[in-house]
Design a protein around this motif. Sequence first.
Motif, PDB file in Angstrom:
ATOM      1  N   PHE A 134      -7.162  11.114  -6.721  1.00  0.00           N
ATOM      2  CA  PHE A 134      -6.557  10.288  -5.672  1.00  0.00           C
ATOM      3  C   PHE A 134      -5.346  10.983  -5.057  1.00  0.00           C
ATOM      4  CE2 PHE A 134      -8.702   6.582  -7.748  1.00  0.00           C
ATOM      5  CZ  PHE A 134      -9.348   6.101  -6.621  1.00  0.00           C
ATOM      6  N   ASP A 135      -4.567  11.673  -5.894  1.00  0.00           N
ATOM      7  CA  ASP A 135      -3.381  12.365  -5.398  1.00  0.00           C
ATOM      8  C   ASP A 135      -3.767  13.505  -4.460  1.00  0.00           C
ATOM      9  OD1 ASP A 135      -0.387  12.856  -5.646  1.00  0.00           O
ATOM     10  OD2 ASP A 135      -1.160  14.794  -6.286  1.00  0.00           O
ATOM     11  N   ALA A 136      -4.873  14.170  -4.749  1.00  0.00           N
ATOM     12  CA  ALA A 136      -5.331  15.254  -3.877  1.00  0.00           C
ATOM     13  C   ALA A 136      -5.860  14.711  -2.551  1.00  0.00           C
ATOM     14  CB  ALA A 136      -6.418  16.065  -4.577  1.00  0.00           C
ATOM     15  N   LEU A 137      -6.423  13.509  -2.579  1.00  0.00           N
ATOM     16  CA  LEU A 137      -7.029  12.955  -1.366  1.00  0.00           C
ATOM     17  C   LEU A 137      -6.010  12.360  -0.410  1.00  0.00           C
ATOM     18  CD1 LEU A 137     -10.206  11.168  -2.811  1.00  0.00           C
ATOM     19  CD2 LEU A 137     -10.129  13.254  -1.443  1.00  0.00           C
ATOM     20  N   ASP A 138      -4.945  11.750  -0.943  1.00  0.00           N
ATOM     21  CA  ASP A 138      -4.047  11.030  -0.042  1.00  0.00           C
ATOM     22  C   ASP A 138      -3.375  11.954   0.969  1.00  0.00           C
ATOM     23  OD1 ASP A 138      -2.231  12.297  -1.695  1.00  0.00           O
ATOM     24  OD2 ASP A 138      -1.300  10.474  -2.462  1.00  0.00           O
ATOM     25  N   GLY A 139      -2.872  13.091   0.507  1.00  0.00           N
ATOM     26  CA  GLY A 139      -2.221  14.015   1.428  1.00  0.00           C
ATOM     27  C   GLY A 139      -3.182  14.608   2.440  1.00  0.00           C
ATOM     28  N   ARG A 140      -4.400  14.912   2.004  1.00  0.00           N
ATOM     29  CA  ARG A 140      -5.374  15.500   2.923  1.00  0.00           C
ATOM     30  C   ARG A 140      -5.793  14.498   3.994  1.00  0.00           C
ATOM     31  NH1 ARG A 140      -5.110  18.569  -1.186  1.00  0.00           N
ATOM     32  NH2 ARG A 140      -5.823  20.737  -1.146  1.00  0.00           N
ATOM     33  N   LEU A 141      -5.949  13.250   3.624  1.00  0.00           N
ATOM     34  CA  LEU A 141      -6.277  12.233   4.621  1.00  0.00           C
ATOM     35  C   LEU A 141      -5.136  12.053   5.612  1.00  0.00           C
ATOM     36  CD1 LEU A 141      -8.063   9.525   2.437  1.00  0.00           C
ATOM     37  CD2 LEU A 141      -9.100  10.978   4.189  1.00  0.00           C
ATOM     38  N   ALA A 142      -3.898  12.109   5.091  1.00  0.00           N
ATOM     39  CA  ALA A 142      -2.746  11.965   5.980  1.00  0.00           C
ATOM     40  C   ALA A 142      -2.652  13.123   6.961  1.00  0.00           C
ATOM     41  CB  ALA A 142      -1.462  11.865   5.144  1.00  0.00           C
ATOM     42  N   ARG A 143      -2.844  14.354   6.464  1.00  0.00           N
ATOM     43  CA  ARG A 143      -2.753  15.514   7.355  1.00  0.00           C
ATOM     44  C   ARG A 143      -3.927  15.572   8.322  1.00  0.00           C
ATOM     45  NH1 ARG A 143      -0.827  17.408   2.545  1.00  0.00           N
ATOM     46  NH2 ARG A 143      -2.881  18.116   1.882  1.00  0.00           N
ATOM     47  N   LEU A 144      -5.106  15.141   7.863  1.00  0.00           N
ATOM     48  CA  LEU A 144      -6.277  15.167   8.739  1.00  0.00           C
ATOM     49  C   LEU A 144      -6.081  14.251   9.934  1.00  0.00           C
ATOM     50  CD1 LEU A 144      -9.188  16.183   9.162  1.00  0.00           C
ATOM     51  CD2 LEU A 144      -9.973  14.193   7.868  1.00  0.00           C
ATOM     52  N   GLY A 145      -5.470  13.104   9.702  1.00  0.00           N
ATOM     53  CA  GLY A 145      -5.242  12.164  10.792  1.00  0.00           C
ATOM     54  C   GLY A 145      -3.899  12.307  11.464  1.00  0.00           C
ATOM     55  N   GLY A 146      -3.104  13.300  11.025  1.00  0.00           N
ATOM     56  CA  GLY A 146      -1.784  13.476  11.601  1.00  0.00           C
ATOM     57  C   GLY A 146      -0.844  12.331  11.261  1.00  0.00           C
ATOM     58  N   HIS A 147      -1.012  11.756  10.060  1.00  0.00           N
ATOM     59  CA  HIS A 147      -0.268  10.559   9.684  1.00  0.00           C
ATOM     60  C   HIS A 147       0.681  10.791   8.523  1.00  0.00           C
ATOM     61  CE1 HIS A 147      -3.815   8.073  11.477  1.00  0.00           C
ATOM     62  NE2 HIS A 147      -2.948   8.435  12.397  1.00  0.00           N
ATOM     63  N   GLU A 148       1.185  11.996   8.374  1.00  0.00           N
ATOM     64  CA  GLU A 148       2.189  12.239   7.345  1.00  0.00           C
ATOM     65  C   GLU A 148       3.461  11.478   7.710  1.00  0.00           C
ATOM     66  OE1 GLU A 148       2.015  16.344   5.219  1.00  0.00           O
ATOM     67  OE2 GLU A 148       1.743  16.713   7.357  1.00  0.00           O
ATOM     68  N   SER A 149       4.088  10.872   6.732  1.00  0.00           N
ATOM     69  CA  SER A 149       5.270  10.061   7.011  1.00  0.00           C
ATOM     70  C   SER A 149       6.204  10.074   5.809  1.00  0.00           C
ATOM     71  CB  SER A 149       4.859   8.615   7.312  1.00  0.00           C
ATOM     72  OG  SER A 149       4.294   8.002   6.160  1.00  0.00           O
ATOM     73  N   PRO A 150       7.502   9.833   6.038  1.00  0.00           N
ATOM     74  CA  PRO A 150       8.448   9.726   4.914  1.00  0.00           C
ATOM     75  C   PRO A 150       8.059   8.618   3.946  1.00  0.00           C
ATOM     76  CG  PRO A 150       9.622   9.987   6.992  1.00  0.00           C
ATOM     77  CD  PRO A 150       8.179   9.776   7.341  1.00  0.00           C
ATOM     78  N   PHE A 151       7.521   7.512   4.473  1.00  0.00           N
ATOM     79  CA  PHE A 151       7.099   6.426   3.591  1.00  0.00           C
ATOM     80  C   PHE A 151       6.008   6.888   2.642  1.00  0.00           C
ATOM     81  CE2 PHE A 151       4.168   3.033   2.483  1.00  0.00           C
ATOM     82  CZ  PHE A 151       5.025   2.042   2.011  1.00  0.00           C
ATOM     83  N   GLY A 152       5.010   7.596   3.183  1.00  0.00           N
ATOM     84  CA  GLY A 152       3.914   8.076   2.338  1.00  0.00           C
ATOM     85  C   GLY A 152       4.397   9.043   1.283  1.00  0.00           C
ATOM     86  N   ARG A 153       5.348   9.911   1.641  1.00  0.00           N
ATOM     87  CA  ARG A 153       5.876  10.874   0.672  1.00  0.00           C
ATOM     88  C   ARG A 153       6.606  10.161  -0.468  1.00  0.00           C
ATOM     89  NH1 ARG A 153       8.161  14.084   4.047  1.00  0.00           N
ATOM     90  NH2 ARG A 153      10.250  13.203   4.011  1.00  0.00           N
ATOM     91  N   GLU A 154       7.412   9.148  -0.134  1.00  0.00           N
ATOM     92  CA  GLU A 154       8.146   8.424  -1.170  1.00  0.00           C
ATOM     93  C   GLU A 154       7.202   7.587  -2.035  1.00  0.00           C
ATOM     94  OE1 GLU A 154      11.228   9.010  -1.798  1.00  0.00           O
ATOM     95  OE2 GLU A 154      11.434  10.320  -0.059  1.00  0.00           O
TER      96      GLU A 154
END
Length: 279
Positions: free
Chosen positions: A70-90
């Motif tokens: 799950f940890d490997a998937l969350d970041g890749r989904l965020a980057r794929l959709g251009g949805h990286e955010s400070p909230f997601g990182r925290e």
Amino acid sequence: MSDPNGPKIYLLPNLMTAGNLFCGFAATLKILEGALIQAAAAPGRNAIAEAAAADKFYIAIWCILASCIFDALDGRLARLGGHESPFGREFDSLADIVSFGVAPALMVYRIVLHEFPNVGWIIASVYLICGALRLARFNCLAAADSAAANKEFRGFPIPAAAGVIASITLCLLWFDKEQREIGQGKWVLPPLMLFLAWMMFSGFKYPSFKAINWRTTRSMPKFIAIVLVILVTVLYYQWMPAVIFITYLLYGFLRPFLSRKMKEEIEEEVEDDDPLESP
């Protein structure tokens, strides 16, 4: 000016992070159930209790390994959709401290460290504290230079550290499958935990492989090699995860001695020309 509506919460990436947190909490519960079984064992029934507790630890191990996925998937989904955010990182860091900090530390404590109550809890605490500090340092580095943080990790990442502990424990259970309990091999876990605590704060650098996503292309030989690794992992799930995690751990020691071309070949470093992956 602060946003009156609060931070945006993107569904799919944070859903994967929630799955990570759920698996980490489930692992913690299973470890506690195993501890209660051991504590409630009647005289003369220790072997039965140890086997029942080992079953709980077995489930906890797979929950920790599922958290890694799950940890490997969350970041890749965020980057794929251009949805990286400070909230997601925290949110990701909070989930990681449970799944890859608390759960592995508690598991090793219950398996072996509880036999040394004056020292055992200190060893488990050192791993947990170093993991939390490592996550905090990563967030600070990512905020200062997100491009560098996405390219490589400074220090051994805590999900991989938890993967090493969980996969080796899985191997130990498999080696002693006839007794259905962890044998003398359990004594490797305390020094391993201290070593990983140090590695998380070491200067060794590890590739993040974050450039690999759903749009990544590979040559036919590499594609076949990846498929073979997946098949072998599925067929020999008892020990193959340990091989993968230990290989990644050792790669950090070998990486400084590799040529730039070889590192690029292994890590698949390419120029980022995808607008969705641009910072």
